[in-house]
Design an enzyme around this catalytic site. Structure first.
Site, PDB file in Angstrom:
ATOM      1  N   ASP A 106       0.869  -1.189   0.000  1.00 33.70           N
ATOM      2  CA  ASP A 106       0.000   0.000   0.000  1.00 33.70           C
ATOM      3  C   ASP A 106       0.903   1.235   0.000  1.00 33.70           C
ATOM      4  O   ASP A 106       2.035   1.160  -0.453  1.00 33.70           O
ATOM      5  CB  ASP A 106      -0.962  -0.054   1.201  1.00 33.70           C
ATOM      6  CG  ASP A 106      -2.251   0.705   0.932  1.00 33.70           C
ATOM      7  OD1 ASP A 106      -2.171   1.887   0.538  1.00 33.70           O
ATOM      8  OD2 ASP A 106      -3.351   0.145   1.095  1.00 33.70           O
ATOM      9  N   HIS A 141       2.020   1.985  -3.188  1.00 34.42           N
ATOM     10  CA  HIS A 141       1.084   2.951  -3.777  1.00 34.42           C
ATOM     11  C   HIS A 141       1.642   4.362  -3.781  1.00 34.42           C
ATOM     12  O   HIS A 141       0.927   5.317  -4.015  1.00 34.42           O
ATOM     13  CB  HIS A 141      -0.266   2.886  -3.065  1.00 34.42           C
ATOM     14  CG  HIS A 141      -0.998   1.598  -3.303  1.00 34.42           C
ATOM     15  ND1 HIS A 141      -2.272   1.366  -2.856  1.00 34.42           N
ATOM     16  CD2 HIS A 141      -0.624   0.475  -3.957  1.00 34.42           C
ATOM     17  CE1 HIS A 141      -2.644   0.140  -3.221  1.00 34.42           C
ATOM     18  NE2 HIS A 141      -1.654  -0.417  -3.882  1.00 34.42           N
TER      19      HIS A 141
END
Ligand SMILES: *[C@@H]1O[C@H](CO)[C@@H](O)[C@H](O)[C@H]1NC(C)=O
Ligand SMILES: *[C@@H]1O[C@H](CO)[C@@H](O)[C@H](O)[C@H]1NC(C)=O
Ligand SMILES: *[C@@H]1O[C@H](CO)[C@@H](O)[C@H](O)[C@H]1NC(C)=O
Ligand SMILES: *[C@@H]1O[C@H](CO)[C@@H](O)[C@H](O)[C@H]1NC(C)=O
Ligand SMILES: *[C@@H]1O[C@H](CO)[C@@H](O)[C@H](O)[C@H]1NC(C)=O
Ligand SMILES: *[C@@H]1O[C@H](CO)[C@@H](O)[C@H](O)[C@H]1NC(C)=O
Ligand SMILES: *[C@@H]1O[C@H](CO)[C@@H](O)[C@H](O)[C@H]1NC(C)=O
Ligand SMILES: *[C@@H]1O[C@H](CO)[C@@H](O)[C@H](O)[C@H]1NC(C)=O
Length: 450
Positions: free
Chosen positions: A256, A279
């Site tokens: 993430d 991310h």
């Protein structure tokens, strides 16, 4: 649940934006030199005090408190006991977790305030229980939970291993028949003050790896944060409601956000970060469930991102309020990044479609300078701003984003005002509002007076 493609909600042909991009000497207002003051602010006043009196640092070894360090026996009690003693010791002390051993530790609270400065020297390995049931009856959001600590240093070159695999398998993002539940953050620092975290490897956390919440003055460096790119919600470092936080010289590869910054934070400085997979570096998400938030004075200077979903990102939910302002992303290298530059005010990480709402977190005074490299998608720059609260005073300078696969790249703007200077590729689609330039210069002196 995937995020909605931010641009799909808009008609690309709507001729609303005035495309203007001239060489204005507009950058003066974003003078970041004052931010160098962070370094001195973050330097803890240690040498002065200790030079004047004899050093009486007491050293506590966790093994003297009954820890086995064989990775099988439960060493939680020994960790609690050594912490209790060191934390209440009247002068400077140090806890040693020795190299070459592995300590199995259950969810645990390291409570402050401690009476004196404390160093937790983790040179060995600390592992979490594999089985999520070990959290039965306990707060499922934390594993190593540092609460209210001040003047703590955590260092030592050791490893924190979250053993997150079983948590990931049970995540609703991996197995959609499961309910969505919180999983632990490996290291949580809540209400901390004057914290240093350096030279540690944090692996395979159940969810987020390291979180600073309601902290003031944090210096984190030389961290290695690693988890598979496929692991769900495994943010690297999460900063929430904190002030004066510096994170530098670290490598983050997770499933993430490498770094996420949310809720009422300010004075955040991120430097020399290697990120990917992951991310990217995110401000947000902000404004979820109609919440109000202020985020200001954030600088990301020096990052290398490869194969990440995003590069420099600001994401807000519809319906929120408050603002995200004075944020600078500088000197970032992108390699095959899907959204190298993105402001998404239509973020919706929810199983149900998010309703359009008129309230939004105001996004203004955001600069992107020296962002180069390759984009995995055509749309290298995305500014999808709120219709009722358009983005204002966005600034682009020295942007060179080409396509990883050799196609062309483009910019997308929706309700995005600002300007640019120097080479900007793909060409900017910001609309210019002249009246902003003057306002900005006027406010420059207060920008970084932290
Ligand atoms: C929100 O507004 C956009 C743009 O006007 C529109 O395309 C979209 O369908 C709307 N979404 C909902 C859930 O109403
Ligand atoms: C990290 O800790 C190890 C073990 O104590 C030490 O040898 C090394 O020099 C440290 N590295 C940094 C960058 O501080
Ligand atoms: C998904 O979770 C359900 C319920 O916990 C379980 O029965 C099923 O085997 C899981 N599926 C996979 C592919 O792991
Ligand atoms: C950047 O961080 C890496 C560790 O991730 C370190 O080895 C390197 O020396 C740092 N570079 C600078 C200029 O500090
Ligand atoms: C930010 O601070 C304001 C004012 O104290 C508060 O109302 C709001 O809930 C806070 N927002 C978050 C996300 O914590
Ligand atoms: C947020 O506000 C909107 C508009 O007032 C309302 O329709 C919606 O139910 C609110 N959502 C939440 C989670 O409170
Ligand atoms: C580039 O990124 C795309 C999208 O994330 C991915 O599918 C592809 O495998 C990446 N290419 C390489 C060589 O890593
Ligand atoms: C430009 O900014 C001024 C001051 O904020 C505002 O009143 C005006 O509507 C803006 N003009 C455009 C075209 O957005």
């Amino acid at each position: 649940m995937g995020q909605l493609s931010s641009s799909s909600a808009f008609s690309r042909s709507t001729p609303t934006q005035i495309i203007v991009c001239s060489i204005y000497f507009f950058y003066l207002f974003f003078n970041f030199t004052n931010v160098e003051g962070f370094d001195s602010l973050l330097r803890l006043p240690q040498s002065g005090a200790s030079r004047n009196r004899p050093r009486s640092k007491k050293v506590f070894y966790v093994d003297d408190f009954g820890a086995k360090g064989d990775g099988v026996n439960d060493d939680t009690k020994a960790f609690e006991d050594v912490w209790k003693l060191a934390c209440s010791f009247p002068s400077r002390s140090k806890i040693i977790i020795p190299v070459g051993k592995t300590y199995l530790v259950q969810p645990i609270i390291f409570g402050g305030h401690c009476r004196s400065k404390l160093t937790l020297r983790i040179s060995g390995t600390i592992i979490a229980p594999k089985d999520p049931d070990a959290w039965a009856g306990l707060n499922p959001q934390k594993w190593l939970d540092f609460q209210g600590v001040n003047h703590l240093t955590v260092e030592g070159g050791g490893i924190i291993e979250g053993m997150g695999q079983e948590w990931w398998a049970r995540s609703c993002k991996i197995n959609t028949t499961n309910p969505c539940r919180h999983a632990p953050t490996a290291m949580v620092f809540h209400r901390c003050n004057n914290l240093k975290v350096r030279n540690l490897t944090v692996l395979n956390s159940q969810q987020m790896h390291m979180a600073f919440t309601s902290c003031v003055r944090v210096a984190a460096s030389h961290l290695r944060v690693l988890a598979p790119g496929s692991s769900p919600n495994t943010d690297g470092i999460h900063i929430s409601a904190s002030n004066l936080v510096q994170i530098k010289n670290s490598v983050i590869r997770t499933g993430d956000d490498c770094i996420s910054i949310v809720g009422n934070s300010s004075g955040i400085r991120i430097r020399n970060i290697t990120c990917g997979p992951g991310h990217g570096i995110s401000i947000g998400s902000l404004g979820k469930w109609n919440s109000s938030v202020q985020i200001h004075d954030v600088i990301v200077d020096g990052a290398f991102l490869s194969n990440t979903e995003n590069g420099a990102r600001i994401k807000t939910w519809q319906g929120g309020s408050g603002s995200a302002t004075n944020i600078a992303f500088r000197n970032m290298w992108m390699e095959n990044v899907s959204n190298p530059i993105i402001i998404d005010q239509y973020y919706c990480d929810s199983p149900v479609t998010c309703q359009n709402q008129s309230l939004a977190v105001k996004v203004e005074d955001i600069s992107f300078v020296g962002i180069k490299g390759t984009s995995a998608t055509e749309e290298a720059i995305t500014f999808a701003c709120s219709e009722t609260f358009p983005c204002e005073r966005l600034y682009l300078e020295d942007i060179q984003l080409v396509s990883y696969s050799g196609e062309s790249t483009s910019s997308f703007c929706w309700e995005a005002q600002g300007s640019c200077s120097g080479l900007v590729h793909p060409p900017s689609c910001l609309s210019l509002n002249d009246s902003y330039i003057e306002q900005k210069v006027l406010s420059s002196s207060v920008l970084w007076s932290i």
